[in-house]
Design an enzyme around this catalytic site. Structure first.
Site, mmCIF file in Angstrom:
data_model
loop_
_atom_site.group_PDB
_atom_site.id
_atom_site.type_symbol
_atom_site.label_atom_id
_atom_site.label_comp_id
_atom_site.label_asym_id
_atom_site.label_seq_id
_atom_site.Cartn_x
_atom_site.Cartn_y
_atom_site.Cartn_z
ATOM 1 N N GLN A 2 21.413 -19.227 26.304
ATOM 2 C CA GLN A 2 22.941 -19.249 26.255
ATOM 3 C C GLN A 2 23.621 -20.503 27.589
ATOM 4 O OE1 GLN A 2 24.901 -18.147 24.599
ATOM 5 N NE2 GLN A 2 23.579 -16.978 22.591
ATOM 6 N N ASP A 6 15.732 -17.771 30.766
ATOM 7 C CA ASP A 6 16.385 -17.618 29.244
ATOM 8 C C ASP A 6 17.292 -18.727 29.515
ATOM 9 O OD1 ASP A 6 17.275 -16.983 26.952
ATOM 10 O OD2 ASP A 6 17.144 -15.459 27.364
HETATM 11 N N1 PMP Z 1 18.237 -14.566 24.646
HETATM 12 C C1 PMP Z 1 19.307 -14.743 24.580
HETATM 13 C C2 PMP Z 1 20.184 -14.862 25.715
HETATM 14 C C3 PMP Z 1 19.542 -14.928 23.469
HETATM 15 O O1 PMP Z 1 21.826 -15.201 23.580
HETATM 16 C C4 PMP Z 1 18.944 -14.911 22.320
HETATM 17 C C5 PMP Z 1 20.335 -15.024 20.859
HETATM 18 N N2 PMP Z 1 20.672 -14.205 20.444
HETATM 19 C C6 PMP Z 1 17.471 -14.669 22.577
HETATM 20 C C7 PMP Z 1 17.303 -14.796 23.828
HETATM 21 C C8 PMP Z 1 16.829 -14.982 21.868
HETATM 22 O O2 PMP Z 1 16.495 -16.149 20.760
HETATM 23 P P1 PMP Z 1 16.177 -16.763 19.428
HETATM 24 O O3 PMP Z 1 16.528 -14.905 18.683
HETATM 25 O O4 PMP Z 1 16.794 -17.663 18.777
HETATM 26 O O5 PMP Z 1 14.652 -16.648 19.656
#
Ligand code: PMP
Length: 413
Positions: A208, A205
């Site tokens: 960040q 993921d």
């Molecule tokens: N993973 C992480 C580590 C995130 O920080 C976020 C967003 N806060 C997400 C997944 C989800 O991203 P999105 O809401 O843009 O799909």
């Protein structure tokens, strides 16, 4: 965008490109410390959106007319920019609506096809809900097991914690590139190499991660890597899933409809090759093109320059917050990026965020979509300050002054 003479980071010039940073908040200078939730957008990205809808807009792929061909070319060109940005091949870049959609795609398509009863999924306690709930859901429906890697939030991630959980039943190891709460930078290459030893698939993921430093998916050795466009100075509604072609070409579609097919007959349909197999329906055309523009912008400054700058600002912020009595930083690990989460003895995170907002400071407060992490450390919320290419020392000075106000209001001064 670096100072030509000194080769130093021209923060004033960079800031001047973000119209939103000029917004007056409660008649005060805006200190935008909520970049981990979403980055502000440079003017070139905003202009690109306007231009695209005004003079190059049409649906992509199906049309034979001028505008459709122009839009298709820009859309596919953006795919190439994304591929180059993370050193992937063009057919390994799948456009989605965001990281959440990208993870769900892997969970439903790869997960449904490959997970069986008693198979094991390893993920970390630091997962954002977006990379926790889909796996919990699929695991329940397939009878697979989830194993959670715990680690000390005040230390850098210890590889042995994950090593101890890997067995020959491990089918997937998934983890954040960087924790959105603690800022921990995970040793992606090392974890992927451990996974390979047992033939497990890896999903990073990168929400960040790819926004703070250079990512090379081939060098990291991961099978899947995802991120959201809106956290990379681009628009909302667009995300990226990198999927190694060896895996994606064997995966079934997640969503079915137009654009993802080869031939459709009444009784049978054959599917397009990746990436189009996973892009059913009209895609987020303008958003994808604008993400390409955001990547151009990042490349022009240089992600390595952004990384250096952000490190300086983050370390200034940590010192500043550490100097305030009653502030406790949650996650004192050294190898961290992008975020500082903290608590205060005298006030709840929501009160802190509300009071500092009145001083022009935008921070996030709550569980940051990481309830298992906060539960594990027996806290319900933190306040989080996070940085981007445009963040500066003044932002943290303003936050520190605002926190003094919090202490005054709660009688802690
Ligand atoms: N993973 C992480 C580590 C995130 O920080 C976020 C967003 N806060 C997400 C997944 C989800 O991203 P999105 O809401 O843009 O799909």
């Amino acid at each position: 965008m670096l100072n030509e003479n000194t080769n130093s980071y021209n923060i004033e010039f960079i800031r001047s490109q973000f119209p939103a940073l000029n917004v007056r908040v409660w008649n005060k200078r805006l200190s935008y410390l909520d970049s981990a939730a979403s980055m502000q957008k440079p003017k070139v990205v905003l202009d690109n959106i306007q231009e695209n809808y005004s003079s190059s807009y049409s649906n992509v792929h199906r049309g034979l007319h001028y505008l459709s061909e122009k839009a298709t070319e820009s859309y596919e060109n953006s795919r190439i920019k994304v591929a180059n940005f993370i050193n992937a091949n063009e057919n390994e870049i799948i456009f989605t609506s965001g990281a959440t959609a990208a993870i769900n795609l892997v969970a439903y398509s790869w997960g449904n096809q490959n997970l069986n009863k008693n198979d094991e999924i390893i993920l970390t306690i630091a997962e954002h809900h977006a990379n926790f709930v889909p796996w919990q859901y699929i695991a329940k429906s397939k009878g697979a097991k989830i194993k959670v890697v715990h680690y000390n939030p005040d230390e850098d991630f210890d590889l042995s914690k994950i090593k101890g959980l890997i067995t020959n039943k491990t089918k997937l190891i998934t983890f954040p590139h960087v924790s959105n709460v603690l800022g921990t930078v995970f040793p992606v290459k090392e974890i992927c190499s451990l996974a390979k030893q047992v033939g497990a698939v890896t999903l990073v993921d990168g929400c960040q991660g790819a926004i703070h430093f250079k990512v090379d998916v081939k060098e990291l050795g991961c099978d899947f890597y995802c991120f959201s466009g809106h956290k990379l100075y681009g628009p909302t509604g667009i995300g990226v899933l990198y999927g190694s072609i060896n895996l994606t070409s064997a995966m079934p579609p997640f969503m079915c409809g137009g654009d993802m097919i080869d031939v459709v007959k009444i009784n049978e349909t054959t599917y397009a090759d990746p990436p189009l197999r996973f892009e059913a329906g009209t895609p987020p055309i303008v958003q994808a093109i604008a993400l390409g523009k955001a990547i151009d912008w990042v490349n022009e400054i240089g992600l390595e320059n952004i990384e250096k700058h952000e490190k300086k600002v983050l370390s200034y912020g940590i010192d500043k917050l550490n100097s305030i009595k009653g502030v406790k930083i949650f996650g004192k690990n050294k190898n961290k990026a992008g975020v500082i989460s903290f608590t205060m003895d005298c006030a709840h995170a929501h009160d802190i965020a509300t009071i500092v907002d009145r001083e022009g400071v935008a921070v996030r407060a709550g569980h940051h979509c990481a309830q298992p992490l906060l539960d594990a450390f027996n806290i319900v919320s933190t306040t989080r300050a996070s940085v981007g290419a445009y963040s500066d020392f003044d932002d943290f000075d303003q936050l520190a002054n605002a926190l003094t106000k919090v202490k005054k209001i709660f009688g802690a001064l």
